[in-house]
Design an enzyme around this catalytic site. Structure first.
Site, short mmCIF file in Angstrom:
data_model
loop_
_atom_site.label_atom_id
_atom_site.label_comp_id
_atom_site.label_asym_id
_atom_site.label_seq_id
_atom_site.Cartn_x
_atom_site.Cartn_y
_atom_site.Cartn_z
N HIS A 26 31.96 32.13 39.85
CA HIS A 26 33.03 32.98 39.33
C HIS A 26 32.67 34.45 39.45
O HIS A 26 32.71 35.22 38.51
CB HIS A 26 33.32 32.61 37.86
CG HIS A 26 34.65 33.11 37.36
ND1 HIS A 26 34.79 34.34 36.75
CD2 HIS A 26 35.89 32.58 37.39
CE1 HIS A 26 36.05 34.52 36.40
NE2 HIS A 26 36.75 33.46 36.78
N ASP A 70 35.28 30.28 31.73
CA ASP A 70 35.04 31.71 31.49
C ASP A 70 34.67 31.92 30.03
O ASP A 70 35.29 31.34 29.13
CB ASP A 70 36.30 32.51 31.81
CG ASP A 70 36.63 32.50 33.29
OD1 ASP A 70 35.94 31.80 34.05
OD2 ASP A 70 37.59 33.19 33.69
N HIS A 109 44.16 30.48 32.15
CA HIS A 109 44.37 31.63 33.01
C HIS A 109 44.75 31.15 34.41
O HIS A 109 44.27 30.11 34.89
CB HIS A 109 43.12 32.50 33.08
CG HIS A 109 43.06 33.51 31.98
ND1 HIS A 109 41.87 34.06 31.53
CD2 HIS A 109 44.04 34.10 31.23
CE1 HIS A 109 42.12 34.93 30.54
NE2 HIS A 109 43.42 34.96 30.35
N HIS A 137 40.50 26.52 30.99
CA HIS A 137 41.39 27.38 30.21
C HIS A 137 42.63 27.69 31.04
O HIS A 137 42.72 27.33 32.23
CB HIS A 137 40.68 28.66 29.76
CG HIS A 137 40.23 29.56 30.86
ND1 HIS A 137 39.22 29.23 31.73
CD2 HIS A 137 40.65 30.81 31.23
CE1 HIS A 137 39.02 30.22 32.58
NE2 HIS A 137 39.89 31.20 32.30
N ASP A 183 44.05 31.90 37.47
CA ASP A 183 43.08 31.64 38.54
C ASP A 183 42.34 30.32 38.35
O ASP A 183 41.51 29.95 39.18
CB ASP A 183 42.09 32.80 38.69
CG ASP A 183 41.29 33.09 37.43
OD1 ASP A 183 41.82 32.88 36.32
OD2 ASP A 183 40.13 33.54 37.54
N HIS A 184 42.69 29.60 37.27
CA HIS A 184 42.08 28.29 37.03
C HIS A 184 43.11 27.16 37.03
O HIS A 184 42.72 25.99 37.04
CB HIS A 184 41.33 28.30 35.71
CG HIS A 184 40.15 29.21 35.70
ND1 HIS A 184 38.84 28.77 35.79
CD2 HIS A 184 40.06 30.56 35.64
CE1 HIS A 184 38.02 29.81 35.77
NE2 HIS A 184 38.74 30.91 35.67
N HIS A 195 36.68 33.45 24.95
CA HIS A 195 37.20 34.18 26.11
C HIS A 195 38.45 34.93 25.64
O HIS A 195 38.77 34.93 24.45
CB HIS A 195 37.49 33.20 27.24
CG HIS A 195 37.89 33.83 28.54
ND1 HIS A 195 37.22 34.90 29.09
CD2 HIS A 195 38.91 33.55 29.39
CE1 HIS A 195 37.80 35.23 30.23
NE2 HIS A 195 38.84 34.44 30.43
#
Length: 374
Positions: free
Chosen positions: A313, A252, A64, A62, A66-67, A181
Protein backbone atom coordinates in the site's frame (compact mmCIF):
# COMPACT_ATOMS: atom_id res chain seq x y z
CA UNK A 1 0.09 -28.67 1.71
CA UNK A 2 0.84 -25.48 -0.20
CA UNK A 3 0.02 -22.04 1.16
CA UNK A 4 0.93 -18.88 -0.73
CA UNK A 5 -0.06 -15.26 -1.12
CA UNK A 6 0.07 -13.27 -4.36
CA UNK A 7 -0.08 -9.48 -4.44
CA UNK A 8 -2.37 -8.18 -7.19
CA UNK A 9 -2.22 -4.52 -6.22
CA UNK A 10 0.23 -2.75 -3.92
CA UNK A 11 -0.51 0.94 -4.50
CA UNK A 12 -2.42 3.41 -2.36
CA UNK A 13 -5.37 5.60 -3.39
CA UNK A 14 -5.63 4.65 -7.08
CA UNK A 15 -4.21 2.22 -9.64
CA UNK A 16 -1.26 3.30 -11.76
CA UNK A 17 0.76 1.74 -14.60
CA UNK A 18 3.28 0.45 -12.06
CA UNK A 19 1.01 -0.52 -9.16
CA UNK A 20 -2.56 -1.78 -9.03
CA UNK A 21 -5.03 -0.81 -6.31
CA UNK A 22 -5.15 -2.92 -3.16
CA UNK A 23 -5.74 -6.65 -3.64
CA UNK A 24 -4.10 -9.82 -2.37
CA UNK A 25 -4.92 -13.45 -3.17
CA UNK A 26 -4.29 -16.40 -0.84
CA UNK A 27 -4.20 -19.96 -2.15
CA UNK A 28 -4.46 -23.05 0.01
CA UNK A 29 -5.34 -26.58 -1.09
CA UNK A 30 -6.84 -25.43 -4.36
CA UNK A 31 -8.94 -22.70 -2.76
CA UNK A 32 -8.42 -19.05 -3.60
CA UNK A 33 -9.37 -16.29 -1.16
CA UNK A 34 -9.19 -12.60 -2.03
CA UNK A 35 -8.32 -9.81 0.41
CA UNK A 36 -9.56 -6.42 -0.81
CA UNK A 37 -10.61 -5.71 -4.36
CA UNK A 38 -9.58 -2.29 -5.61
CA UNK A 39 -10.39 -0.93 -9.03
CA UNK A 40 -8.87 -3.09 -11.77
CA UNK A 41 -8.40 -6.21 -9.64
CA UNK A 42 -10.06 -8.44 -12.23
CA UNK A 43 -7.58 -7.24 -14.87
CA UNK A 44 -4.71 -8.00 -12.49
CA UNK A 45 -6.12 -11.48 -11.96
CA UNK A 46 -6.16 -12.03 -15.72
CA UNK A 47 -2.50 -11.01 -15.92
CA UNK A 48 -1.52 -13.34 -13.06
CA UNK A 49 -1.19 -17.10 -12.78
CA UNK A 50 -4.37 -17.23 -10.68
CA UNK A 51 -7.81 -18.36 -11.79
CA UNK A 52 -10.53 -15.93 -10.73
CA UNK A 53 -13.18 -18.63 -10.93
CA UNK A 54 -11.50 -20.43 -8.01
CA UNK A 55 -12.31 -17.58 -5.60
CA UNK A 56 -14.69 -18.76 -2.86
CA UNK A 57 -14.13 -16.13 -0.16
CA UNK A 58 -13.48 -12.39 -0.28
CA UNK A 59 -12.39 -10.31 2.72
CA UNK A 60 -12.71 -6.51 2.62
CA UNK A 61 -10.67 -4.54 5.16
CA UNK A 62 -12.60 -1.25 4.90
CA UNK A 63 -14.96 0.69 2.66
CA UNK A 64 -12.61 3.17 1.00
CA UNK A 65 -12.91 3.04 -2.77
CA UNK A 66 -9.37 1.88 -3.48
CA UNK A 67 -10.24 -1.32 -1.61
CA UNK A 68 -13.78 -2.05 -2.90
CA UNK A 69 -14.44 -0.38 -6.26
CA UNK A 70 -13.33 -3.50 -8.14
CA UNK A 71 -15.71 -5.84 -6.33
CA UNK A 72 -19.00 -5.38 -8.25
CA UNK A 73 -17.19 -5.68 -11.59
CA UNK A 74 -15.30 -8.80 -10.53
CA UNK A 75 -18.50 -10.51 -9.38
CA UNK A 76 -20.24 -9.66 -12.66
CA UNK A 77 -17.34 -11.02 -14.72
CA UNK A 78 -17.28 -14.22 -12.67
CA UNK A 79 -20.99 -14.56 -13.38
CA UNK A 80 -20.53 -14.07 -17.14
CA UNK A 81 -17.81 -16.72 -17.16
CA UNK A 82 -19.75 -19.31 -15.17
CA UNK A 83 -23.10 -21.02 -14.88
CA UNK A 84 -25.18 -22.32 -11.99
CA UNK A 85 -23.43 -25.69 -11.97
CA UNK A 86 -19.81 -24.60 -12.21
CA UNK A 87 -19.36 -21.59 -9.91
CA UNK A 88 -19.21 -22.23 -6.19
CA UNK A 89 -20.97 -19.79 -3.84
CA UNK A 90 -18.87 -16.84 -2.72
CA UNK A 91 -18.77 -15.69 0.91
CA UNK A 92 -17.87 -12.02 1.33
CA UNK A 93 -16.76 -10.54 4.66
CA UNK A 94 -16.39 -6.84 5.39
CA UNK A 95 -17.55 -3.84 7.41
CA UNK A 96 -21.17 -2.94 7.95
CA UNK A 97 -22.44 -1.22 4.82
CA UNK A 98 -20.74 -3.60 2.37
CA UNK A 99 -23.98 -5.50 1.70
CA UNK A 100 -25.79 -2.30 0.77
CA UNK A 101 -22.91 -1.17 -1.47
CA UNK A 102 -23.00 -4.43 -3.42
CA UNK A 103 -26.78 -4.59 -3.56
CA UNK A 104 -27.15 -1.05 -4.89
CA UNK A 105 -24.29 -1.46 -7.37
CA UNK A 106 -25.86 -4.59 -8.83
CA UNK A 107 -29.41 -3.21 -8.74
CA UNK A 108 -28.62 0.12 -10.39
CA UNK A 109 -26.57 -1.54 -13.13
CA UNK A 110 -29.28 -4.18 -13.72
CA UNK A 111 -26.71 -6.90 -13.02
CA UNK A 112 -27.80 -10.41 -12.10
CA UNK A 113 -25.36 -12.94 -10.73
CA UNK A 114 -25.68 -16.57 -11.81
CA UNK A 115 -24.19 -17.82 -8.55
CA UNK A 116 -25.10 -17.09 -4.92
CA UNK A 117 -23.19 -14.61 -2.79
CA UNK A 118 -23.45 -14.25 0.97
CA UNK A 119 -22.29 -11.04 2.62
CA UNK A 120 -21.21 -11.22 6.27
CA UNK A 121 -20.89 -7.78 7.86
CA UNK A 122 -18.66 -6.84 10.79
CA UNK A 123 -20.18 -4.24 13.10
CA UNK A 124 -17.42 -1.72 13.93
CA UNK A 125 -16.97 0.12 17.19
CA UNK A 126 -16.89 3.90 17.42
CA UNK A 127 -13.23 4.01 18.39
CA UNK A 128 -12.11 2.71 14.99
CA UNK A 129 -12.09 6.16 13.38
CA UNK A 130 -12.31 9.85 14.33
CA UNK A 131 -15.68 10.60 15.95
CA UNK A 132 -16.72 12.98 13.18
CA UNK A 133 -16.09 10.28 10.54
CA UNK A 134 -18.09 7.49 12.18
CA UNK A 135 -21.34 6.60 10.41
CA UNK A 136 -23.90 4.08 11.61
CA UNK A 137 -24.93 1.96 8.64
CA UNK A 138 -27.05 -0.47 10.65
CA UNK A 139 -30.33 0.89 9.28
CA UNK A 140 -29.37 0.88 5.60
CA UNK A 141 -31.95 -0.89 3.41
CA UNK A 142 -33.83 -2.07 6.47
CA UNK A 143 -36.96 -4.01 5.52
CA UNK A 144 -35.79 -4.72 1.97
CA UNK A 145 -34.68 -8.13 0.73
CA UNK A 146 -31.50 -8.73 -1.15
CA UNK A 147 -32.12 -9.89 -4.70
CA UNK A 148 -29.27 -12.42 -4.51
CA UNK A 149 -29.56 -15.30 -2.06
CA UNK A 150 -29.32 -15.21 1.73
CA UNK A 151 -28.17 -11.93 3.28
CA UNK A 152 -25.50 -13.47 5.50
CA UNK A 153 -24.57 -12.87 9.11
CA UNK A 154 -24.09 -9.69 11.09
CA UNK A 155 -21.02 -10.21 13.26
CA UNK A 156 -20.40 -8.36 16.52
CA UNK A 157 -17.16 -8.01 18.43
CA UNK A 158 -16.41 -10.81 20.87
CA UNK A 159 -15.26 -8.65 23.76
CA UNK A 160 -13.53 -11.54 25.51
CA UNK A 161 -11.42 -12.39 22.46
CA UNK A 162 -11.26 -8.78 21.19
CA UNK A 163 -11.95 -10.14 17.71
CA UNK A 164 -14.61 -11.43 15.31
CA UNK A 165 -14.79 -15.13 14.46
CA UNK A 166 -15.37 -15.34 10.70
CA UNK A 167 -14.47 -18.88 9.65
CA UNK A 168 -13.78 -22.06 11.57
CA UNK A 169 -13.04 -25.22 9.64
CA UNK A 170 -11.47 -28.51 10.59
CA UNK A 171 -7.96 -27.29 9.87
CA UNK A 172 -8.04 -23.51 10.24
CA UNK A 173 -9.64 -20.44 11.81
CA UNK A 174 -10.03 -16.92 10.43
CA UNK A 175 -10.57 -13.98 12.78
CA UNK A 176 -10.85 -10.24 12.25
CA UNK A 177 -9.63 -7.51 14.58
CA UNK A 178 -10.18 -3.77 14.77
CA UNK A 179 -7.91 -1.08 13.38
CA UNK A 180 -8.01 2.70 13.51
CA UNK A 181 -8.27 4.56 10.21
CA UNK A 182 -10.31 7.44 8.77
CA UNK A 183 -13.14 4.92 8.44
CA UNK A 184 -13.46 1.69 10.46
CA UNK A 185 -10.85 -0.76 9.23
CA UNK A 186 -10.05 -4.39 10.02
CA UNK A 187 -7.20 -6.86 9.91
CA UNK A 188 -7.56 -10.58 9.27
CA UNK A 189 -5.69 -13.52 10.81
CA UNK A 190 -5.67 -16.92 9.14
CA UNK A 191 -4.41 -19.51 11.63
CA UNK A 192 -4.00 -23.20 10.83
CA UNK A 193 -4.77 -25.51 13.73
CA UNK A 194 -1.85 -27.52 15.15
CA UNK A 195 -1.02 -30.86 13.56
CA UNK A 196 -0.43 -33.94 15.70
CA UNK A 197 3.18 -34.42 16.79
CA UNK A 198 5.40 -37.16 15.51
CA UNK A 199 5.01 -40.67 16.94
CA UNK A 200 7.85 -41.65 19.27
CA UNK A 201 8.75 -45.04 17.81
CA UNK A 202 10.94 -46.01 20.75
CA UNK A 203 8.12 -45.42 23.24
CA UNK A 204 5.78 -47.48 21.04
CA UNK A 205 8.24 -50.37 21.10
CA UNK A 206 8.73 -50.10 24.84
CA UNK A 207 4.94 -50.27 25.35
CA UNK A 208 4.61 -53.24 23.03
CA UNK A 209 2.63 -51.48 20.29
CA UNK A 210 3.13 -53.30 16.99
CA UNK A 211 3.50 -51.32 13.73
CA UNK A 212 0.30 -51.21 11.73
CA UNK A 213 -3.23 -49.81 12.19
CA UNK A 214 -2.58 -48.99 15.86
CA UNK A 215 -0.06 -46.35 14.82
CA UNK A 216 -2.67 -44.63 12.67
CA UNK A 217 -5.26 -44.66 15.44
CA UNK A 218 -2.87 -43.09 17.92
CA UNK A 219 -1.80 -40.52 15.36
CA UNK A 220 -5.43 -39.55 14.77
CA UNK A 221 -6.01 -39.02 18.49
CA UNK A 222 -7.65 -42.33 19.47
CA UNK A 223 -6.53 -44.53 22.35
CA UNK A 224 -5.85 -48.23 21.81
CA UNK A 225 -6.06 -51.29 24.07
CA UNK A 226 -3.24 -53.82 23.93
CA UNK A 227 -3.64 -57.58 24.20
CA UNK A 228 -2.52 -57.44 27.84
CA UNK A 229 -5.37 -55.05 28.61
CA UNK A 230 -3.22 -51.96 28.94
CA UNK A 231 -4.52 -48.74 27.38
CA UNK A 232 -2.18 -46.52 25.40
CA UNK A 233 -3.25 -42.94 24.97
CA UNK A 234 -2.03 -40.65 22.17
CA UNK A 235 -0.35 -38.39 24.72
CA UNK A 236 1.81 -41.31 25.82
CA UNK A 237 3.53 -41.66 22.45
CA UNK A 238 3.04 -38.40 20.54
CA UNK A 239 5.56 -35.59 20.64
CA UNK A 240 4.46 -31.97 20.96
CA UNK A 241 1.91 -30.75 18.36
CA UNK A 242 3.30 -28.92 15.33
CA UNK A 243 2.01 -25.32 15.19
CA UNK A 244 0.07 -24.37 12.11
CA UNK A 245 1.00 -21.49 9.85
CA UNK A 246 -0.32 -17.99 10.50
CA UNK A 247 -0.84 -15.15 8.05
CA UNK A 248 -1.96 -11.66 9.10
CA UNK A 249 -3.30 -9.15 6.57
CA UNK A 250 -3.95 -5.67 7.92
CA UNK A 251 -6.05 -2.98 6.31
CA UNK A 252 -5.19 0.70 6.29
CA UNK A 253 -4.41 1.86 9.82
CA UNK A 254 -2.35 4.08 12.05
CA UNK A 255 -2.88 2.16 15.30
CA UNK A 256 -5.02 -0.64 16.67
CA UNK A 257 -8.44 0.23 18.05
CA UNK A 258 -9.71 -0.66 21.50
CA UNK A 259 -6.44 -1.31 23.30
CA UNK A 260 -4.10 -2.93 20.77
CA UNK A 261 -5.41 -6.52 20.51
CA UNK A 262 -3.71 -7.00 17.15
CA UNK A 263 -0.34 -7.74 18.75
CA UNK A 264 -1.72 -10.79 20.56
CA UNK A 265 -3.67 -12.14 17.58
CA UNK A 266 -0.68 -11.71 15.27
CA UNK A 267 1.88 -13.18 17.67
CA UNK A 268 4.38 -15.50 15.97
CA UNK A 269 2.90 -14.85 12.53
CA UNK A 270 4.77 -16.45 9.65
CA UNK A 271 3.89 -13.45 7.49
CA UNK A 272 2.56 -10.06 8.56
CA UNK A 273 1.27 -7.91 5.69
CA UNK A 274 1.15 -4.26 6.74
CA UNK A 275 0.64 -0.98 4.93
CA UNK A 276 3.46 1.56 4.72
CA UNK A 277 1.84 4.38 2.80
CA UNK A 278 4.39 7.07 3.66
CA UNK A 279 8.05 7.17 4.71
CA UNK A 280 9.14 7.73 8.30
CA UNK A 281 9.91 11.36 7.58
CA UNK A 282 6.19 11.94 7.00
CA UNK A 283 5.01 10.25 10.18
CA UNK A 284 2.77 13.16 11.26
CA UNK A 285 1.09 13.30 7.86
CA UNK A 286 0.61 9.54 7.89
CA UNK A 287 -1.05 9.59 11.32
CA UNK A 288 -3.25 12.50 10.32
CA UNK A 289 -4.54 10.46 7.40
CA UNK A 290 -4.86 7.25 9.39
CA UNK A 291 -1.89 5.54 7.78
CA UNK A 292 1.39 3.91 8.83
CA UNK A 293 5.09 4.32 8.11
CA UNK A 294 7.68 1.54 7.68
CA UNK A 295 8.97 1.99 11.24
CA UNK A 296 5.44 1.78 12.68
CA UNK A 297 4.78 -1.42 10.75
CA UNK A 298 8.10 -2.86 11.86
CA UNK A 299 7.46 -2.01 15.50
CA UNK A 300 4.26 -4.05 15.38
CA UNK A 301 5.98 -6.93 13.57
CA UNK A 302 8.75 -6.95 16.15
CA UNK A 303 6.29 -6.89 19.03
CA UNK A 304 4.39 -9.78 17.43
CA UNK A 305 7.61 -11.72 16.76
CA UNK A 306 6.55 -12.08 13.13
CA UNK A 307 8.99 -14.09 11.02
CA UNK A 308 8.50 -11.89 7.95
CA UNK A 309 7.13 -8.40 7.47
CA UNK A 310 5.71 -7.55 4.04
CA UNK A 311 5.16 -3.86 3.35
CA UNK A 312 2.49 -2.79 0.85
CA UNK A 313 0.00 0.00 0.00
CA UNK A 314 2.69 2.44 -1.07
CA UNK A 315 1.95 6.01 -2.03
CA UNK A 316 2.31 6.39 -5.78
CA UNK A 317 5.13 8.87 -5.10
CA UNK A 318 7.44 5.91 -4.37
CA UNK A 319 8.60 4.26 -7.56
CA UNK A 320 9.05 0.47 -7.60
CA UNK A 321 12.53 -0.94 -7.09
CA UNK A 322 14.63 -0.89 -10.23
CA UNK A 323 12.28 1.45 -12.09
CA UNK A 324 13.92 4.61 -13.48
CA UNK A 325 12.55 7.96 -12.45
CA UNK A 326 13.49 11.38 -11.21
CA UNK A 327 12.32 13.40 -8.23
CA UNK A 328 10.56 10.56 -6.40
CA UNK A 329 11.99 8.36 -3.68
CA UNK A 330 12.63 4.72 -4.55
CA UNK A 331 10.53 2.33 -2.51
CA UNK A 332 13.72 0.59 -1.33
CA UNK A 333 14.21 3.44 1.14
CA UNK A 334 11.05 2.27 2.93
CA UNK A 335 12.56 -1.18 3.40
CA UNK A 336 15.68 0.29 4.96
CA UNK A 337 13.56 2.23 7.43
CA UNK A 338 11.71 -0.94 8.47
CA UNK A 339 14.91 -3.02 8.67
CA UNK A 340 16.38 -0.52 11.11
CA UNK A 341 13.64 -1.56 13.56
CA UNK A 342 13.28 -5.26 12.77
CA UNK A 343 16.61 -6.35 14.20
CA UNK A 344 17.58 -8.75 11.44
CA UNK A 345 14.18 -10.25 10.68
CA UNK A 346 13.14 -10.29 7.04
CA UNK A 347 11.43 -7.28 5.45
CA UNK A 348 9.89 -7.66 1.99
CA UNK A 349 8.60 -4.92 -0.30
CA UNK A 350 5.48 -6.18 -2.04
CA UNK A 351 5.30 -5.75 -5.80
CA UNK A 352 2.39 -6.53 -8.09
CA UNK A 353 2.31 -10.26 -8.99
CA UNK A 354 4.85 -11.17 -6.31
CA UNK A 355 4.10 -14.58 -4.78
CA UNK A 356 5.32 -15.59 -1.32
CA UNK A 357 5.16 -19.23 -0.23
CA UNK A 358 4.70 -20.09 3.43
CA UNK A 359 6.23 -23.52 4.14
CA UNK A 360 4.81 -25.89 6.70
CA UNK A 361 6.53 -26.09 10.08
CA UNK A 362 9.13 -28.82 10.39
CA UNK A 363 9.20 -31.74 12.80
CA UNK A 364 12.52 -30.70 14.31
CA UNK A 365 11.98 -29.24 17.74
CA UNK A 366 14.66 -26.61 17.30
CA UNK A 367 12.82 -25.22 14.26
CA UNK A 368 9.65 -24.79 16.33
CA UNK A 369 11.32 -22.67 18.97
CA UNK A 370 10.50 -18.98 18.86
CA UNK A 371 13.35 -16.55 19.28
CA UNK A 372 12.49 -13.91 21.83
CA UNK A 373 13.08 -10.33 20.77
CA UNK A 374 14.21 -7.97 23.51
Amino acid sequence: MSLEITFLGTGAAFPSPSRGASALALRREGQCWLFDCGEGTQTQLMRSHLRAGAITKIFITHLHGDHIFGLPGLLCTLSLQSNDASKAPVDIYGPLGLRSFLWRSLELSHSQLLFPITVHELVPTRDQCPPEEFKDFSSLDRGEELPQGPPGRVLHLDAGEDSYLLVEEEQLVVRAFRLFHRVPSFGFVLQEKPRPGKLNVQKLKDLGVQPGPSYGKLKSGAAIVLENGATVFPGDVLEAPIPGRKICVLGDCSVAAGGGGRAGLCRDADVLVHEATLADGQRDKARQRGHSTPAAAAELAKRCRAARLVLTHFSQRYRPAGQPGHGDTAVTELRRQAEAVMGGREVILAEDFMTIEIPMKKWKKEELMTTEIP
